[in-house]
Design a protein around this motif. Structure first.
Motif, short mmCIF file in Angstrom:
data_model
loop_
_atom_site.label_atom_id
_atom_site.label_comp_id
_atom_site.label_asym_id
_atom_site.label_seq_id
_atom_site.Cartn_x
_atom_site.Cartn_y
_atom_site.Cartn_z
N ASP A 72 6.51 16.28 1.26
CA ASP A 72 5.80 15.28 0.81
C ASP A 72 6.46 14.42 0.18
O ASP A 72 7.08 14.18 -0.37
CB ASP A 72 4.50 15.89 0.38
N ALA A 73 5.85 12.67 0.48
CA ALA A 73 6.39 11.75 0.51
C ALA A 73 5.75 10.68 -0.41
O ALA A 73 4.95 10.39 0.57
CB ALA A 73 7.98 11.60 0.79
N LEU A 74 6.00 9.76 -1.09
CA LEU A 74 5.51 8.42 -1.59
C LEU A 74 6.03 7.00 -0.42
O LEU A 74 7.43 7.12 -1.01
CB LEU A 74 4.69 8.12 -2.72
N ASP A 119 10.24 0.87 1.10
CA ASP A 119 10.85 2.03 0.93
C ASP A 119 9.96 3.62 0.47
O ASP A 119 8.71 3.36 0.91
CB ASP A 119 11.28 1.87 -0.95
N VAL A 120 10.58 4.42 0.04
CA VAL A 120 10.20 5.55 -0.02
C VAL A 120 10.23 6.74 -1.38
O VAL A 120 11.31 6.70 -1.85
CB VAL A 120 10.51 6.90 1.46
N PHE A 121 9.54 7.29 -1.57
CA PHE A 121 9.73 7.63 -2.97
C PHE A 121 9.28 9.40 -3.56
O PHE A 121 8.66 9.59 -2.88
CB PHE A 121 9.04 6.94 -4.64
N GLY A 122 10.16 9.94 -4.49
CA GLY A 122 9.15 11.16 -4.63
C GLY A 122 10.12 12.38 -5.02
O GLY A 122 11.85 12.46 -5.36
N MET A 179 1.31 -1.19 0.05
CA MET A 179 0.09 -0.24 -0.23
C MET A 179 0.45 1.68 0.75
O MET A 179 2.17 1.00 1.21
CB MET A 179 -0.95 -0.44 1.10
N THR A 180 0.51 2.29 -0.65
CA THR A 180 1.46 3.41 -0.77
C THR A 180 1.08 4.34 -0.42
O THR A 180 -0.82 5.13 -0.27
CB THR A 180 1.87 3.87 -2.21
N GLU A 181 1.14 5.39 0.50
CA GLU A 181 0.58 6.57 0.53
C GLU A 181 1.02 8.10 0.92
O GLU A 181 2.44 7.67 0.74
CB GLU A 181 0.21 5.82 2.50
N ARG A 182 0.76 8.93 0.91
CA ARG A 182 1.79 10.37 1.25
C ARG A 182 1.78 10.80 1.96
O ARG A 182 0.25 10.67 2.85
CB ARG A 182 0.78 11.20 -0.35
N ARG A 183 2.94 11.26 2.78
CA ARG A 183 3.21 11.76 4.21
C ARG A 183 4.35 12.33 4.46
O ARG A 183 5.21 12.25 3.02
CB ARG A 183 2.90 10.53 4.60
#
Length: 300
Positions: free
Chosen positions: A101-103, A108-111, A1-5
Protein backbone atom coordinates in the motif's frame (compact mmCIF):
# COMPACT_ATOMS: atom_id res chain seq x y z
CA UNK A 1 -5.88 14.61 -3.92
CA UNK A 2 -4.16 11.81 -2.02
CA UNK A 3 -5.41 8.22 -2.02
CA UNK A 4 -4.10 4.94 -0.65
CA UNK A 5 -3.65 2.21 -3.23
CA UNK A 6 -1.89 -1.15 -3.53
CA UNK A 7 0.91 -0.80 -6.07
CA UNK A 8 4.06 -2.54 -7.19
CA UNK A 9 6.89 -0.03 -6.91
CA UNK A 10 10.10 -0.47 -8.89
CA UNK A 11 13.40 1.37 -8.67
CA UNK A 12 16.06 0.89 -11.35
CA UNK A 13 19.50 2.40 -10.93
CA UNK A 14 22.15 2.75 -13.66
CA UNK A 15 25.36 0.99 -12.66
CA UNK A 16 28.62 2.31 -14.07
CA UNK A 17 27.50 5.90 -14.52
CA UNK A 18 30.12 7.39 -12.18
CA UNK A 19 32.98 6.06 -14.28
CA UNK A 20 31.14 7.23 -17.39
CA UNK A 21 31.22 10.85 -16.22
CA UNK A 22 34.93 10.54 -15.46
CA UNK A 23 35.87 9.05 -18.84
CA UNK A 24 33.46 10.76 -21.25
CA UNK A 25 32.68 14.10 -19.62
CA UNK A 26 29.42 15.47 -18.34
CA UNK A 27 27.58 16.05 -21.63
CA UNK A 28 28.26 12.65 -23.23
CA UNK A 29 27.73 10.78 -19.97
CA UNK A 30 24.45 12.53 -19.27
CA UNK A 31 23.23 11.71 -22.77
CA UNK A 32 24.09 8.02 -22.37
CA UNK A 33 22.46 7.79 -18.94
CA UNK A 34 19.42 9.58 -20.36
CA UNK A 35 19.25 6.97 -23.14
CA UNK A 36 19.18 4.17 -20.55
CA UNK A 37 16.40 5.90 -18.59
CA UNK A 38 14.42 6.46 -21.79
CA UNK A 39 14.69 2.76 -22.64
CA UNK A 40 13.49 1.85 -19.14
CA UNK A 41 10.55 4.24 -19.48
CA UNK A 42 9.55 2.59 -22.76
CA UNK A 43 9.57 -0.84 -21.15
CA UNK A 44 7.53 0.53 -18.25
CA UNK A 45 4.83 1.82 -20.60
CA UNK A 46 4.64 -1.50 -22.47
CA UNK A 47 3.86 -3.27 -19.21
CA UNK A 48 1.11 -0.92 -18.12
CA UNK A 49 3.30 0.97 -15.67
CA UNK A 50 3.89 4.66 -14.97
CA UNK A 51 7.15 6.52 -14.50
CA UNK A 52 6.79 8.56 -11.32
CA UNK A 53 10.14 10.34 -11.59
CA UNK A 54 13.80 10.10 -12.43
CA UNK A 55 16.38 11.00 -9.81
CA UNK A 56 19.85 11.43 -11.32
CA UNK A 57 20.64 8.00 -12.77
CA UNK A 58 17.65 6.29 -11.13
CA UNK A 59 14.06 5.79 -12.27
CA UNK A 60 11.02 5.14 -10.09
CA UNK A 61 7.98 3.41 -11.60
CA UNK A 62 4.69 1.97 -10.39
CA UNK A 63 2.65 -0.95 -11.73
CA UNK A 64 -0.89 -2.13 -10.96
CA UNK A 65 0.30 -5.51 -9.67
CA UNK A 66 3.35 -7.69 -8.98
CA UNK A 67 3.20 -9.63 -12.26
CA UNK A 68 3.37 -6.44 -14.32
CA UNK A 69 6.32 -5.17 -12.30
CA UNK A 70 8.23 -8.45 -12.37
CA UNK A 71 7.81 -8.89 -16.13
CA UNK A 72 8.83 -5.28 -16.68
CA UNK A 73 11.93 -5.80 -14.52
CA UNK A 74 13.06 -8.82 -16.54
CA UNK A 75 12.45 -6.97 -19.81
CA UNK A 76 14.39 -3.97 -18.54
CA UNK A 77 17.42 -6.14 -17.80
CA UNK A 78 17.25 -7.79 -21.23
CA UNK A 79 16.75 -4.47 -22.99
CA UNK A 80 19.87 -2.94 -21.46
CA UNK A 81 21.97 -6.11 -21.66
CA UNK A 82 21.22 -6.60 -25.38
CA UNK A 83 22.02 -3.02 -26.41
CA UNK A 84 25.52 -2.88 -27.90
CA UNK A 85 25.91 0.84 -27.12
CA UNK A 86 25.26 0.33 -23.43
CA UNK A 87 27.45 -2.77 -23.36
CA UNK A 88 30.35 -0.89 -24.96
CA UNK A 89 30.32 1.57 -22.08
CA UNK A 90 29.88 -1.18 -19.47
CA UNK A 91 26.48 0.18 -18.42
CA UNK A 92 24.06 -2.06 -16.56
CA UNK A 93 21.17 -1.67 -14.15
CA UNK A 94 20.16 -3.00 -10.78
CA UNK A 95 16.48 -3.23 -9.90
CA UNK A 96 14.51 -3.45 -6.69
CA UNK A 97 10.76 -3.82 -6.26
CA UNK A 98 8.09 -4.33 -3.64
CA UNK A 99 4.29 -4.56 -3.68
CA UNK A 100 2.32 -2.84 -0.95
CA UNK A 101 0.00 0.00 0.00
CA UNK A 102 1.22 3.47 -0.91
CA UNK A 103 -0.05 7.04 -0.77
CA UNK A 104 -0.63 8.23 -4.34
CA UNK A 105 -0.67 11.88 -5.35
CA UNK A 106 -0.92 13.35 -8.83
CA UNK A 107 2.83 13.49 -9.42
CA UNK A 108 4.38 11.32 -6.69
CA UNK A 109 3.99 8.24 -4.52
CA UNK A 110 4.91 8.01 -0.84
CA UNK A 111 4.93 5.60 2.08
CA UNK A 112 6.50 2.54 3.60
CA UNK A 113 6.14 0.51 0.38
CA UNK A 114 8.20 3.10 -1.49
CA UNK A 115 10.93 3.02 1.12
CA UNK A 116 11.02 -0.78 1.04
CA UNK A 117 11.26 -0.87 -2.76
CA UNK A 118 14.08 1.68 -2.71
CA UNK A 119 15.94 -0.47 -0.18
CA UNK A 120 15.71 -3.46 -2.56
CA UNK A 121 17.57 -1.46 -5.23
CA UNK A 122 20.26 -0.19 -2.87
CA UNK A 123 23.78 -0.97 -4.08
CA UNK A 124 24.54 -2.65 -0.76
CA UNK A 125 21.89 -5.27 -1.56
CA UNK A 126 21.34 -5.43 -5.33
CA UNK A 127 24.25 -5.85 -7.72
CA UNK A 128 24.46 -4.85 -11.37
CA UNK A 129 22.40 -7.11 -13.65
CA UNK A 130 20.28 -8.16 -10.65
CA UNK A 131 16.60 -7.91 -9.71
CA UNK A 132 15.88 -8.03 -5.97
CA UNK A 133 12.31 -8.23 -4.64
CA UNK A 134 10.63 -8.85 -1.34
CA UNK A 135 9.44 -12.45 -1.03
CA UNK A 136 5.88 -11.25 -0.47
CA UNK A 137 5.92 -9.64 -3.92
CA UNK A 138 6.58 -12.92 -5.76
CA UNK A 139 4.27 -15.01 -3.58
CA UNK A 140 1.85 -16.99 -5.70
CA UNK A 141 3.36 -15.93 -9.02
CA UNK A 142 6.44 -17.95 -9.93
CA UNK A 143 4.87 -21.36 -10.54
CA UNK A 144 2.19 -19.99 -12.85
CA UNK A 145 4.47 -17.75 -14.93
CA UNK A 146 7.79 -19.58 -15.09
CA UNK A 147 9.54 -16.74 -13.27
CA UNK A 148 12.20 -18.25 -11.05
CA UNK A 149 13.71 -16.91 -7.86
CA UNK A 150 16.26 -17.84 -5.23
CA UNK A 151 16.22 -16.77 -1.63
CA UNK A 152 18.69 -14.13 -0.44
CA UNK A 153 17.67 -14.63 3.16
CA UNK A 154 16.32 -12.05 5.57
CA UNK A 155 17.45 -8.46 5.87
CA UNK A 156 16.62 -5.56 8.14
CA UNK A 157 15.01 -2.55 6.52
CA UNK A 158 14.96 0.91 8.07
CA UNK A 159 11.58 1.48 9.67
CA UNK A 160 10.74 -2.23 9.97
CA UNK A 161 10.88 -3.93 13.35
CA UNK A 162 11.26 -7.45 11.98
CA UNK A 163 13.59 -8.54 9.16
CA UNK A 164 11.98 -9.30 5.80
CA UNK A 165 12.76 -12.09 3.35
CA UNK A 166 14.12 -11.06 -0.05
CA UNK A 167 14.67 -12.96 -3.29
CA UNK A 168 16.77 -12.70 -6.42
CA UNK A 169 14.56 -12.79 -9.54
CA UNK A 170 16.37 -14.84 -12.18
CA UNK A 171 15.93 -13.26 -15.60
CA UNK A 172 18.77 -14.75 -17.67
CA UNK A 173 17.84 -17.35 -20.27
CA UNK A 174 20.62 -19.75 -19.25
CA UNK A 175 20.03 -20.64 -15.61
CA UNK A 176 21.74 -24.02 -15.55
CA UNK A 177 24.38 -22.75 -13.13
CA UNK A 178 21.87 -21.34 -10.66
CA UNK A 179 19.98 -23.20 -7.96
CA UNK A 180 16.34 -22.20 -8.38
CA UNK A 181 13.72 -22.05 -5.72
CA UNK A 182 10.80 -24.22 -6.75
CA UNK A 183 8.58 -23.25 -3.86
CA UNK A 184 6.50 -20.09 -3.96
CA UNK A 185 6.81 -19.27 -0.29
CA UNK A 186 4.56 -22.22 0.65
CA UNK A 187 1.39 -20.19 0.19
CA UNK A 188 0.32 -21.83 -3.05
CA UNK A 189 -1.09 -25.34 -3.06
CA UNK A 190 0.72 -27.71 -5.39
CA UNK A 191 -0.96 -28.57 -8.69
CA UNK A 192 0.03 -30.80 -11.58
CA UNK A 193 -1.73 -28.72 -14.25
CA UNK A 194 0.50 -27.04 -16.80
CA UNK A 195 0.35 -23.32 -17.40
CA UNK A 196 1.32 -21.00 -20.22
CA UNK A 197 1.81 -17.26 -19.81
CA UNK A 198 1.14 -15.18 -22.92
CA UNK A 199 1.95 -11.47 -22.97
CA UNK A 200 1.30 -8.88 -25.68
CA UNK A 201 2.09 -5.25 -24.83
CA UNK A 202 0.31 -4.59 -21.51
CA UNK A 203 -2.01 -7.61 -21.79
CA UNK A 204 -1.14 -10.76 -19.86
CA UNK A 205 -3.01 -14.07 -20.22
CA UNK A 206 -2.60 -17.24 -18.18
CA UNK A 207 -3.60 -20.39 -20.07
CA UNK A 208 -4.16 -23.83 -18.59
CA UNK A 209 -4.75 -27.25 -20.08
CA UNK A 210 -8.41 -26.59 -20.88
CA UNK A 211 -7.86 -23.32 -22.74
CA UNK A 212 -8.40 -22.65 -26.43
CA UNK A 213 -6.75 -19.31 -27.20
CA UNK A 214 -7.32 -17.60 -30.54
CA UNK A 215 -5.26 -14.77 -32.06
CA UNK A 216 -6.22 -12.48 -34.92
CA UNK A 217 -7.85 -9.27 -36.10
CA UNK A 218 -11.33 -10.63 -35.44
CA UNK A 219 -12.73 -8.74 -32.42
CA UNK A 220 -13.94 -12.03 -30.92
CA UNK A 221 -10.37 -13.38 -30.71
CA UNK A 222 -8.88 -14.09 -27.29
CA UNK A 223 -6.01 -11.80 -28.30
CA UNK A 224 -6.87 -9.11 -30.84
CA UNK A 225 -3.88 -7.90 -32.91
CA UNK A 226 -4.98 -5.06 -35.16
CA UNK A 227 -2.34 -4.83 -37.88
CA UNK A 228 -2.80 -5.25 -41.62
CA UNK A 229 -0.47 -8.26 -41.95
CA UNK A 230 -2.38 -10.26 -39.31
CA UNK A 231 -5.28 -12.41 -40.54
CA UNK A 232 -8.73 -12.24 -38.97
CA UNK A 233 -8.29 -15.76 -37.59
CA UNK A 234 -4.51 -15.94 -37.55
CA UNK A 235 -3.46 -18.58 -35.03
CA UNK A 236 -4.65 -20.82 -32.23
CA UNK A 237 -3.00 -22.10 -29.04
CA UNK A 238 -4.46 -25.32 -27.61
CA UNK A 239 -3.41 -28.07 -25.18
CA UNK A 240 -2.89 -31.22 -27.28
CA UNK A 241 -0.86 -34.39 -26.81
CA UNK A 242 0.66 -33.13 -23.57
CA UNK A 243 1.86 -29.79 -24.97
CA UNK A 244 0.62 -26.30 -25.64
CA UNK A 245 0.44 -26.33 -29.45
CA UNK A 246 0.66 -23.22 -31.65
CA UNK A 247 -1.22 -23.65 -34.95
CA UNK A 248 -0.99 -21.14 -37.80
CA UNK A 249 -4.15 -20.55 -39.86
CA UNK A 250 -3.09 -17.36 -41.60
CA UNK A 251 -2.24 -15.97 -45.01
CA UNK A 252 1.15 -14.52 -44.07
CA UNK A 253 2.38 -17.06 -41.53
CA UNK A 254 3.60 -17.00 -37.94
CA UNK A 255 7.24 -16.69 -36.82
CA UNK A 256 8.35 -18.40 -33.61
CA UNK A 257 11.61 -17.95 -31.70
CA UNK A 258 12.39 -20.15 -28.68
CA UNK A 259 15.22 -18.87 -26.50
CA UNK A 260 18.32 -18.38 -28.64
CA UNK A 261 17.18 -20.86 -31.30
CA UNK A 262 16.81 -19.76 -34.91
CA UNK A 263 13.50 -18.23 -35.97
CA UNK A 264 10.96 -20.77 -37.23
CA UNK A 265 8.24 -19.98 -39.80
CA UNK A 266 4.88 -21.71 -39.38
CA UNK A 267 2.43 -21.57 -42.28
CA UNK A 268 -0.73 -23.67 -42.05
CA UNK A 269 1.19 -25.93 -39.67
CA UNK A 270 1.60 -26.38 -35.91
CA UNK A 271 4.34 -26.91 -33.35
CA UNK A 272 4.53 -27.23 -29.59
CA UNK A 273 5.62 -24.35 -27.39
CA UNK A 274 8.45 -25.03 -24.95
CA UNK A 275 10.57 -23.04 -22.51
CA UNK A 276 10.13 -19.35 -23.33
CA UNK A 277 10.31 -17.21 -26.42
CA UNK A 278 8.58 -14.78 -28.75
CA UNK A 279 5.98 -14.97 -31.52
CA UNK A 280 5.56 -12.56 -34.43
CA UNK A 281 2.28 -12.77 -36.31
CA UNK A 282 2.27 -12.08 -40.05
CA UNK A 283 5.91 -11.01 -40.37
CA UNK A 284 9.40 -12.01 -39.31
CA UNK A 285 10.58 -10.71 -35.95
CA UNK A 286 10.75 -6.91 -36.23
CA UNK A 287 13.42 -4.73 -34.66
CA UNK A 288 10.73 -3.13 -32.48
CA UNK A 289 10.22 -5.70 -29.74
CA UNK A 290 6.98 -4.01 -28.62
CA UNK A 291 5.19 -5.75 -31.52
CA UNK A 292 6.17 -9.22 -30.30
CA UNK A 293 4.10 -11.64 -28.26
CA UNK A 294 5.99 -13.30 -25.40
CA UNK A 295 5.29 -16.72 -23.93
CA UNK A 296 6.59 -18.69 -20.97
CA UNK A 297 5.82 -22.34 -20.29
CA UNK A 298 5.63 -23.53 -16.72
CA UNK A 299 3.89 -25.92 -14.37
CA UNK A 300 1.56 -24.72 -11.67
Amino acid sequence: MTERRALTILFADVSGSTRLFETHGDEVARRLVGSVLTALAEVTARHGGRVVKTIGDEIMCTFPGPLYGLLAATDMQRRIKNDSTFAADNLAIRIGLHHGDALVEEHDVFGDAVNTAARMADKNLARRDQIVATASTVQGITHTTGLRVRSLGQIRVLGKQAPIEVVDVLWQEDLAHVTTVQRVMQAVAASDRSRLLVRFKSQVFELDEGTSFSIGRDPTSSLVVETEWVSRNHALIEWKRGYFMLADRSTNGTWLKIGDDEELLLHRDETHLRRSGTISFGQAHPLDSSDLTYFQCGDA
